[in-house]
Design a protein around this motif. Structure first.
Motif, mmCIF file in Angstrom:
data_model
loop_
_atom_site.group_PDB
_atom_site.id
_atom_site.type_symbol
_atom_site.label_atom_id
_atom_site.label_comp_id
_atom_site.label_asym_id
_atom_site.label_seq_id
_atom_site.Cartn_x
_atom_site.Cartn_y
_atom_site.Cartn_z
ATOM 1 N N SER A 195 0.848 -1.177 0.000
ATOM 2 C CA SER A 195 0.000 0.000 0.000
ATOM 3 C C SER A 195 0.890 1.235 0.000
ATOM 4 C CB SER A 195 -0.898 0.005 1.239
ATOM 5 O OG SER A 195 -1.676 1.182 1.287
ATOM 6 N N TYR A 196 0.599 2.172 -0.919
ATOM 7 C CA TYR A 196 1.422 3.372 -1.023
ATOM 8 C C TYR A 196 0.604 4.455 -1.702
ATOM 9 C CZ TYR A 196 5.703 6.161 -1.887
ATOM 10 O OH TYR A 196 6.665 7.147 -1.918
ATOM 11 N N ASN A 197 0.449 5.576 -1.029
ATOM 12 C CA ASN A 197 -0.240 6.723 -1.611
ATOM 13 C C ASN A 197 0.151 7.974 -0.842
ATOM 14 O OD1 ASN A 197 -2.222 7.058 0.665
ATOM 15 N ND2 ASN A 197 -2.959 5.065 -0.088
ATOM 16 N N ILE A 198 -0.381 9.121 -1.237
ATOM 17 C CA ILE A 198 -0.027 10.387 -0.607
ATOM 18 C C ILE A 198 -0.296 10.359 0.887
ATOM 19 C CG2 ILE A 198 -0.634 12.847 -0.503
ATOM 20 C CD1 ILE A 198 -1.137 12.747 -3.505
ATOM 21 N N PHE A 199 -1.340 9.647 1.321
ATOM 22 C CA PHE A 199 -1.683 9.577 2.734
ATOM 23 C C PHE A 199 -0.929 8.475 3.478
ATOM 24 C CE2 PHE A 199 -6.160 11.473 1.930
ATOM 25 C CZ PHE A 199 -5.640 12.754 2.027
ATOM 26 N N ASN A 200 -0.434 7.473 2.771
ATOM 27 C CA ASN A 200 0.201 6.314 3.412
ATOM 28 C C ASN A 200 1.634 6.175 2.914
ATOM 29 O OD1 ASN A 200 1.003 3.897 4.484
ATOM 30 N ND2 ASN A 200 -0.648 2.674 3.602
ATOM 31 N N ARG A 201 2.587 6.603 3.729
ATOM 32 C CA ARG A 201 4.001 6.596 3.345
ATOM 33 C C ARG A 201 4.766 5.466 4.043
ATOM 34 N NH1 ARG A 201 5.264 11.895 1.649
ATOM 35 N NH2 ARG A 201 3.364 12.911 0.934
ATOM 36 N N THR A 202 4.088 4.419 4.456
ATOM 37 C CA THR A 202 4.712 3.375 5.261
ATOM 38 C C THR A 202 5.993 2.832 4.646
ATOM 39 O OG1 THR A 202 2.561 2.711 6.159
ATOM 40 C CG2 THR A 202 4.354 1.118 6.349
ATOM 41 N N ILE A 203 6.002 2.584 3.334
ATOM 42 C CA ILE A 203 7.178 1.956 2.725
ATOM 43 C C ILE A 203 8.374 2.906 2.677
ATOM 44 C CG2 ILE A 203 5.721 0.419 1.385
ATOM 45 C CD1 ILE A 203 6.603 1.970 -1.138
ATOM 46 N N GLU A 204 8.119 4.206 2.891
ATOM 47 C CA GLU A 204 9.225 5.141 2.986
ATOM 48 C C GLU A 204 9.879 5.069 4.359
ATOM 49 O OE1 GLU A 204 7.691 8.998 2.145
ATOM 50 O OE2 GLU A 204 7.099 8.515 0.086
ATOM 51 N N ASN A 205 9.124 4.574 5.345
ATOM 52 C CA ASN A 205 9.589 4.558 6.734
ATOM 53 C C ASN A 205 10.017 3.179 7.224
ATOM 54 O OD1 ASN A 205 8.916 7.353 6.975
ATOM 55 N ND2 ASN A 205 6.768 6.786 7.278
ATOM 56 N N ASN A 206 9.585 2.102 6.562
ATOM 57 C CA ASN A 206 9.953 0.761 7.033
ATOM 58 C C ASN A 206 11.085 0.136 6.225
ATOM 59 O OD1 ASN A 206 8.831 -0.201 4.641
ATOM 60 N ND2 ASN A 206 7.078 -1.214 5.600
ATOM 61 N N GLY A 207 11.700 0.918 5.358
ATOM 62 C CA GLY A 207 12.870 0.449 4.625
ATOM 63 C C GLY A 207 12.581 -0.273 3.332
ATOM 64 N N GLY A 216 17.336 -3.907 -6.757
ATOM 65 C CA GLY A 216 16.902 -3.918 -8.152
ATOM 66 C C GLY A 216 15.553 -4.553 -8.381
ATOM 67 N N LYS A 217 14.658 -4.432 -7.393
ATOM 68 C CA LYS A 217 13.310 -4.997 -7.514
ATOM 69 C C LYS A 217 12.285 -3.888 -7.725
ATOM 70 C CE LYS A 217 15.429 -8.752 -6.454
ATOM 71 N NZ LYS A 217 15.879 -9.660 -7.550
ATOM 72 N N GLY A 218 11.231 -4.207 -8.439
ATOM 73 C CA GLY A 218 10.189 -3.227 -8.699
ATOM 74 C C GLY A 218 9.209 -3.103 -7.553
ATOM 75 N N ILE A 219 8.461 -2.003 -7.562
ATOM 76 C CA ILE A 219 7.394 -1.773 -6.591
ATOM 77 C C ILE A 219 6.109 -1.507 -7.357
ATOM 78 C CG2 ILE A 219 6.497 -0.201 -4.820
ATOM 79 C CD1 ILE A 219 9.373 0.365 -3.996
ATOM 80 N N ILE A 220 5.040 -2.150 -6.914
ATOM 81 C CA ILE A 220 3.709 -1.847 -7.439
ATOM 82 C C ILE A 220 2.843 -1.439 -6.259
ATOM 83 C CG2 ILE A 220 2.967 -4.280 -7.366
ATOM 84 C CD1 ILE A 220 1.229 -3.652 -9.845
ATOM 85 N N SER A 221 2.120 -0.338 -6.407
ATOM 86 C CA SER A 221 1.333 0.226 -5.320
ATOM 87 C C SER A 221 -0.118 -0.234 -5.389
ATOM 88 C CB SER A 221 1.384 1.754 -5.390
ATOM 89 O OG SER A 221 0.318 2.341 -4.663
ATOM 90 N N PHE A 222 -0.626 -0.776 -4.264
ATOM 91 C CA PHE A 222 -2.071 -0.971 -4.191
ATOM 92 C C PHE A 222 -2.660 0.128 -3.314
ATOM 93 C CE2 PHE A 222 -0.917 -3.713 -0.496
ATOM 94 C CZ PHE A 222 -1.865 -3.333 0.449
ATOM 95 N N SER A 223 -3.941 0.371 -3.490
ATOM 96 C CA SER A 223 -4.639 1.509 -2.867
ATOM 97 C C SER A 223 -3.963 2.833 -3.178
ATOM 98 C CB SER A 223 -4.739 1.313 -1.346
ATOM 99 O OG SER A 223 -5.532 0.200 -1.025
ATOM 100 N N PRO A 224 -3.593 3.091 -4.433
ATOM 101 C CA PRO A 224 -2.932 4.358 -4.762
ATOM 102 C C PRO A 224 -3.844 5.566 -4.582
ATOM 103 C CG PRO A 224 -3.554 3.221 -6.779
ATOM 104 C CD PRO A 224 -3.826 2.267 -5.641
ATOM 105 N N LEU A 225 -5.159 5.333 -4.566
ATOM 106 C CA LEU A 225 -6.121 6.417 -4.366
ATOM 107 C C LEU A 225 -6.719 6.370 -2.962
ATOM 108 C CD1 LEU A 225 -7.940 6.331 -7.831
ATOM 109 C CD2 LEU A 225 -6.053 7.800 -7.106
ATOM 110 N N ALA A 226 -6.057 5.632 -2.049
ATOM 111 C CA ALA A 226 -6.495 5.562 -0.645
ATOM 112 C C ALA A 226 -7.963 5.161 -0.531
ATOM 113 C CB ALA A 226 -6.237 6.889 0.068
#
Length: 297
Positions: A195-207, A216-226
């Protein structure tokens, strides 16, 4: 019978998943909501047709998507069998396992070899497929050795039932350990779904975001529109036909606070100055980062 738009690849951008050879469309279709046993089948078909006609080649599922577990996979399997099967090789189809699925100790939330491999077989049967393109472990499981869980993902790929392995809802530290194991097993692990969106920055804080870049791995965001909060739907409160107005679901009425609506209104003003809808800006905010390969709508 469905016939795809011949110009479907002209407008969509396709991004490489980390350092792998696979590309995903910038926008992917998630079947978490609106594809289970309580949804209208004709609407499901139109969603899939519209997505594919606009270059969305990636369809993302999980064994437990419903509400009734397995029902989203069953319905997507019907759509493939009845309408879209001829385009299978133009599609990326992913599924996941990790949450409760069937009674007893082997179908509960876990990452055991027994559960993951049995679940994958069930998913393939529900969708009428010989393989999925990506098979994810859906959640971290502290009660199962990480070596066992990653070994099951590697076995899924080795058996030909999945082409790539993925991880969902992992933090950065655990993801790095998992990556080391999968590298030793020579398993093509390529993607993290969080989960990653303007309101949820968890992956920026948990490494996770940093670890994905370094490995070298990709990221795909679920709930991008919260869950719809980052659209114009809630600018004037909670509409009666909205997700937050329902008694069940992942966006509850008490979460749509006046403070959060005030923030949404400010973001909407910013989007208008940019010549975008709020939803367009919210997706663009994620996709501006080259580490985010795709967003799931």
């Amino acid at each position: 019978m469905y016939f795809a738009n011949e110009k479907r690849y002209e407008k969509m951008q396709y991004n490489r998943l980390g350092k792998s050879g696979l590309k995903l469309p910038a926008v992917s279709l998630g079947l978490w909501h609106n594809f289970g046993d309580t949804a209208q089948f004709s609407n499901m078909k139109e969603l899939c047709f519209t997505a594919f006609d606009n270059g969305i080649t990636h369809f993302d599922l999980a064994n437990n998507y419903g509400p009734a577990p397995g029902s989203a996979e069953e319905n997507f399997g019907r759509i493939l069998a009845q309408e879209m099967g001829a385009y299978r090789d133009e599609m990326i189809i992913s599924t996941k396992a990790g949450y409760a699925m069937w009674p007893g100790p082997y179908g509960c939330r876990n990452g055991s070899r027994k559960y993951l491999l049995a679940s994958l077989d069930q998913s393939l049967k529900r969708m009428g497929l010989e393989y999925v393109d990506i098979f994810y472990h859906h959640r971290m499981d502290p009660e199962t050795p990480l070596e066992e869980t990653m070994g099951a993902l590697a076995q899924a790929v080795k058996s030909g039932k999945a082409l790539y392995a993925g991880l969902s809802n992992y933090d950065g530290e655990t993801m790095k350990k998992a990556c080391e194991i999968l590298n030793d097993l020579r398993c093509p692990f390529i993607i993290n779904q969080n989960s990653y969106n303007i309101f949820n920055r968890t992956i920026e804080n948990n490494g996770l975001k940093k670890a994905a870049r370094e490995s070298g791995k990709g990221i795909i965001s679920f709930s991008p529109l919260a869950q719809g909060m980052l659209t114009d739907k809630y600018l004037n409160g909670i509409p009666e036909n909205s997700r937050a107005a329902k008694s069940t679901g992942h966006l509850q009425r008490e979460q749509v606070t006046e403070e959060k609506i005030s923030r949404v209104r400010q973001l909407n003003k910013l989007a208008k100055r940019r010549g975008q809808t709020l939803a367009e800006m919210a997706l663009a905010w994620l996709l501006k980062d080259e580490r985010v390969t795709s967003v799931l709508v």
